[in-house]
Design a protein around this motif. Structure first.
Motif, PDB file in Angstrom:
ATOM      1  N   THR A 148      18.667   1.650  -5.018  1.00  0.00           N
ATOM      2  CA  THR A 148      19.244   2.900  -5.486  1.00  0.00           C
ATOM      3  C   THR A 148      18.420   3.503  -6.617  1.00  0.00           C
ATOM      4  O   THR A 148      18.186   4.718  -6.654  1.00  0.00           O
ATOM      5  CB  THR A 148      20.686   2.665  -5.961  1.00  0.00           C
ATOM      6  OG1 THR A 148      21.438   2.092  -4.898  1.00  0.00           O
ATOM      7  CG2 THR A 148      21.342   3.962  -6.399  1.00  0.00           C
ATOM      8  N   ARG A 149      17.979   2.655  -7.547  1.00  0.00           N
ATOM      9  CA  ARG A 149      17.226   3.180  -8.691  1.00  0.00           C
ATOM     10  C   ARG A 149      15.905   3.793  -8.246  1.00  0.00           C
ATOM     11  O   ARG A 149      15.446   4.781  -8.807  1.00  0.00           O
ATOM     12  CB  ARG A 149      16.985   2.069  -9.719  1.00  0.00           C
ATOM     13  CG  ARG A 149      18.264   1.653 -10.439  1.00  0.00           C
ATOM     14  CD  ARG A 149      17.986   0.756 -11.630  1.00  0.00           C
ATOM     15  NE  ARG A 149      17.399  -0.497 -11.216  1.00  0.00           N
ATOM     16  CZ  ARG A 149      16.179  -0.904 -11.548  1.00  0.00           C
ATOM     17  NH1 ARG A 149      15.406  -0.138 -12.297  1.00  0.00           N
ATOM     18  NH2 ARG A 149      15.718  -2.066 -11.152  1.00  0.00           N
ATOM     19  N   ALA A 150      15.283   3.213  -7.214  1.00  0.00           N
ATOM     20  CA  ALA A 150      14.034   3.781  -6.711  1.00  0.00           C
ATOM     21  C   ALA A 150      14.282   5.135  -6.056  1.00  0.00           C
ATOM     22  O   ALA A 150      13.505   6.087  -6.253  1.00  0.00           O
ATOM     23  CB  ALA A 150      13.395   2.817  -5.716  1.00  0.00           C
ATOM     24  N   CYS A 151      15.357   5.251  -5.294  1.00  0.00           N
ATOM     25  CA  CYS A 151      15.690   6.538  -4.657  1.00  0.00           C
ATOM     26  C   CYS A 151      16.007   7.592  -5.714  1.00  0.00           C
ATOM     27  O   CYS A 151      15.587   8.750  -5.606  1.00  0.00           O
ATOM     28  CB  CYS A 151      16.878   6.366  -3.715  1.00  0.00           C
ATOM     29  SG  CYS A 151      16.570   5.286  -2.298  1.00  0.00           S
ATOM     30  N   TRP A 152      16.769   7.187  -6.729  1.00  0.00           N
ATOM     31  CA  TRP A 152      17.132   8.124  -7.792  1.00  0.00           C
ATOM     32  C   TRP A 152      15.890   8.589  -8.552  1.00  0.00           C
ATOM     33  O   TRP A 152      15.770   9.763  -8.920  1.00  0.00           O
ATOM     34  CB  TRP A 152      18.139   7.470  -8.734  1.00  0.00           C
ATOM     35  CG  TRP A 152      18.666   8.394  -9.788  1.00  0.00           C
ATOM     36  CD1 TRP A 152      18.297   8.452 -11.096  1.00  0.00           C
ATOM     37  CD2 TRP A 152      19.651   9.427  -9.616  1.00  0.00           C
ATOM     38  NE1 TRP A 152      18.996   9.437 -11.749  1.00  0.00           N
ATOM     39  CE2 TRP A 152      19.830  10.051 -10.867  1.00  0.00           C
ATOM     40  CE3 TRP A 152      20.394   9.867  -8.520  1.00  0.00           C
ATOM     41  CZ2 TRP A 152      20.733  11.098 -11.058  1.00  0.00           C
ATOM     42  CZ3 TRP A 152      21.288  10.906  -8.712  1.00  0.00           C
ATOM     43  CH2 TRP A 152      21.440  11.510  -9.966  1.00  0.00           C
ATOM     44  N   ILE A 316      13.196  -3.871 -17.947  1.00  0.00           N
ATOM     45  CA  ILE A 316      13.787  -4.780 -16.974  1.00  0.00           C
ATOM     46  C   ILE A 316      12.948  -4.885 -15.708  1.00  0.00           C
ATOM     47  O   ILE A 316      12.939  -5.919 -15.033  1.00  0.00           O
ATOM     48  CB  ILE A 316      15.237  -4.349 -16.647  1.00  0.00           C
ATOM     49  CG1 ILE A 316      16.000  -5.513 -16.006  1.00  0.00           C
ATOM     50  CG2 ILE A 316      15.271  -3.134 -15.756  1.00  0.00           C
ATOM     51  CD1 ILE A 316      16.124  -6.728 -16.874  1.00  0.00           C
ATOM     52  N   SER A 317      12.222  -3.830 -15.339  1.00  0.00           N
ATOM     53  CA  SER A 317      11.440  -3.852 -14.107  1.00  0.00           C
ATOM     54  C   SER A 317      10.324  -4.891 -14.159  1.00  0.00           C
ATOM     55  O   SER A 317       9.846  -5.346 -13.118  1.00  0.00           O
ATOM     56  CB  SER A 317      10.853  -2.465 -13.813  1.00  0.00           C
ATOM     57  OG  SER A 317       9.960  -2.082 -14.837  1.00  0.00           O
ATOM     58  N   LYS A 318       9.931  -5.269 -15.362  1.00  0.00           N
ATOM     59  CA  LYS A 318       8.896  -6.299 -15.515  1.00  0.00           C
ATOM     60  C   LYS A 318       9.465  -7.702 -15.336  1.00  0.00           C
ATOM     61  O   LYS A 318       8.715  -8.669 -15.214  1.00  0.00           O
ATOM     62  CB  LYS A 318       8.258  -6.181 -16.902  1.00  0.00           C
ATOM     63  CG  LYS A 318       7.510  -4.884 -17.143  1.00  0.00           C
ATOM     64  CD  LYS A 318       7.024  -4.796 -18.577  1.00  0.00           C
ATOM     65  CE  LYS A 318       6.315  -3.469 -18.845  1.00  0.00           C
ATOM     66  NZ  LYS A 318       5.896  -3.342 -20.268  1.00  0.00           N
ATOM     67  N   GLN A 319      10.810  -7.794 -15.317  1.00  0.00           N
ATOM     68  CA  GLN A 319      11.434  -9.118 -15.296  1.00  0.00           C
ATOM     69  C   GLN A 319      12.306  -9.372 -14.068  1.00  0.00           C
ATOM     70  O   GLN A 319      12.518 -10.521 -13.695  1.00  0.00           O
ATOM     71  CB  GLN A 319      12.325  -9.284 -16.544  1.00  0.00           C
ATOM     72  CG  GLN A 319      11.599  -9.059 -17.859  1.00  0.00           C
ATOM     73  CD  GLN A 319      12.561  -9.115 -19.033  1.00  0.00           C
ATOM     74  OE1 GLN A 319      13.015 -10.184 -19.421  1.00  0.00           O
ATOM     75  NE2 GLN A 319      12.883  -7.957 -19.589  1.00  0.00           N
TER      76      GLN A 319
END
Length: 546
Positions: A148-152, A316-319
């Motif tokens: 969802t976060r990628a689509c947003w 957070i995307s790094k973890q």
């Protein structure tokens, strides 16, 4: 519906449907359980432990022409929006609600299979320069959709690109009222037919949709499961095409539509055509949430908050993998497993106390500075705090619980991590007896309490009263039955035996599922008495055997 009559069994030629198709459908259901509106561990147990048997049952019914759809289980789920109360001093009014549904195993499997067959056809017909929600993953991915976060994030890039065009000076932001409930099933079927969806799948899909909504005018599709997400998003494709044919820039996320125009006068002209076009698809505007604004408003409404979100996302995307941290309600799969199963492949998002959440904490601390955005901040931060086993937000959640009923599922999934803390345990036990809460909230409180053995009899007694109350929703009564069955003593188990004959098949299955926690002799007695009484129990018996 072609050769299928409403309410009568039907079949389907299974040529062209492979074993892999069934396996993928089953995997996607298991993945989709994480975001279900209804807590149903006994159904999850069936998918995980008796999936192959379930597939064979559905295939047999279809081959024999004896497949007959059942009804979904639907519960009212509080929405974020609340009725305005005109009093002084101001106070919160009651929350609006929307229906949240799940299907029984046979129907969910077949619905998912039909959706999977439609997915590549829908993808080929979707204008990805205009539609950004529910982007499909690889064709064999269990998650079905991209995070969802990628689509947003892709939507935000599109909005920034359109805003950067000097010709675009205004944004017409449109929201559709009661979108999923307004979908015309016949129109949806026609749109799919035009896209090239094969007739043998098309007629069966229409039969399912009609059965799920009853005979009340063929309006609406179930909300809260993958197939409906796919079909609902595609239902708006003709509106994307309508705007594309007029060379009007737009970007859409499900039923939220952003249209870019050169002037307010241009928006007035557009609306004369757009409103009738929407009406052709039985859609009407949500007047309270639709507006025209200068394009700069998209970028300047909350620039500080957007910056805080970007920093937290980068941190957070790094973890954490996107898929591992995507579901808004990504905890149900974790709750459904027993101690001995925690090494299995399904438990993929356990605690990670090593997470660095400094930027996330800064974002969370800004919540009072951004009124109207509290839920967006909580939805992002609380699952991360839970994943890190951080009690950073416990006090906040305890205070906010009654204010925002729509957040109950996320709130209690976070609090479940801290049940050993007396304050949290007492709060949830007391909330279990709070009759001002709606059944959906009580159901999730029970789901949280199930994760830890109670320290006293009070919650077991309260859960038994909930189970016995015929005015309580079956979804909540089933959760109560599982709680009592898991932690109750011999007296409580006898009470379950007494209740069994007076409850629905769905609740009966929950009681039978709870028998797996009982002493061996009682388990065998439960199997002998109930194991073949109804289709759900039969599937549970197969699951127990596996």
């Amino acid at each position: 519906m072609g050769d299928i009559k409403l309410g009568e069994p039907f079949g389907m030629d299974l040529s062209g449907v492979s074993k892999a198709d069934w396996t993928l459908a089953l995997q996607r259901i298991i993945h989709d359980l994480r975001s279900d509106f209804i807590y149903a561990p006994h159904l999850g147990f069936i998918y995980r432990k008796a999936g192959e048997e379930l597939v064979e049952i559905v295939k047999r019914d279809l081959k024999d022409g004896q497949y007959k759809p059942g009804l979904p289980l639907t519960i009212e789920v509080p929405k974020s929006y609340r009725i305005r109360v005109s009093v002084n001093p101001p106070r919160l009014g009651p929350a609006y609600s929307r229906p949240g549904s799940i299907l029984m195993p046979k129907d969910r499997l077949f619905y998912q299979l039909l959706a999977d067959k439609a997915a590549p056809i829908i993808e080929a017909k979707t204008d990805v320069t205009r539609s950004f929600s529910h982007r499909l993953e690889d064709e064999d991915s269990p998650s079905m959709f991209k995070p969802t976060r990628a689509c947003w994030a892709e939507l935000q890039k599109a909005l920034a690109r359109h805003s950067g065009n000097r010709k675009n000076k205004y944004v017409l932001k449109i929201d559709v009222a009661n979108f999923f409930g307004s979908v015309n099933q016949h129109t949806l079927i026609n749109v799919l037919a035009d896209a090239g969806y094969p007739p043998k799948f098309l007629t069966r899909l229409e039969a399912l949709l009609t059965a799920y909504t009853g005979e009340r005018s063929s309006r609406g599709i179930l909300q809260g499961i993958y197939p409906s997400d796919l079909l609902g998003n595609f239902y708006m494709e003709p509106i994307d095409r309508f705007l594309a044919d007029q060379d009007i820039p737009s970007a859409r996320y499900v039923d939220d539509l952003y249209i870019f125009l050169g002037s307010v006068d241009a928006s007035e002209r557009l609306m004369r055509d757009l409103i009738p076009e929407l009406r052709r698809y039985d859609l009407v505007l949500n007047e309270a949430k639709s507006a025209i604004m200068p394009k700069a408003a998209l970028n300047t409404e909350e620039p500080d908050l957007e910056a805080l979100f970007e920093e937290a996302v980068e941190e957070i995307s790094k973890q954490v993998d996107d898929e591992d941290f995507d579901a808004d309600y990504g905890f149900q799969s974790e709750w459904e497993h027993e101690e001995e199963e925690k090494e299995e492949e399904y438990v993929e998002d356990g605690d990670d106390e090593g997470l660095e959440l400094e930027a996330t904490m800064v974002l969370f601390d800004s919540i009072d500075d951004h009124p109207g955005h509290e839920e967006a901040i909580e939805r992002f931060c609380l699952p991360l705090f839970a994943k890190a086993a951080s009690n950073y937000a416990v006090d906040h959640v305890l205070e906010a619980f009654k204010k925002r009923p729509s957040m109950s599922q996320i709130y209690v999934s976070y609090l479940a991590k801290f049940l050993p803390e007396r304050t949290v345990y007492q709060f949830l036990c007391q909330s279990l007896e709070d009759r001002t809460l709606v059944d959906w909230q009580t159901m999730w409180i029970l789901a949280a309490l199930i994760t830890k053995k109670p320290s006293d009899e009070a919650p077991i007694k309260a859960a038994l009263q909930i189970l016995k109350d015929g005015t309580v929703h079956d979804a909540t009564r089933a959760a109560a039955a599982i709680y009592v069955g898991r932690y109750g003593d011999a007296t409580r188990r006898r009470a379950l035996l007494g209740v069994y004959g007076s409850v629905s098949i769905y609740v009966q299955a929950a009681i039978y599922f709870a028998s797996r926690y009982w002493p061996r002799v009682e388990r065998l007695n439960a199997k002998a008495q109930w194991g073949a009484l109804n289709p759900l129990n039969e599937l549970l018996t197969k699951a127990f055997a596996n």
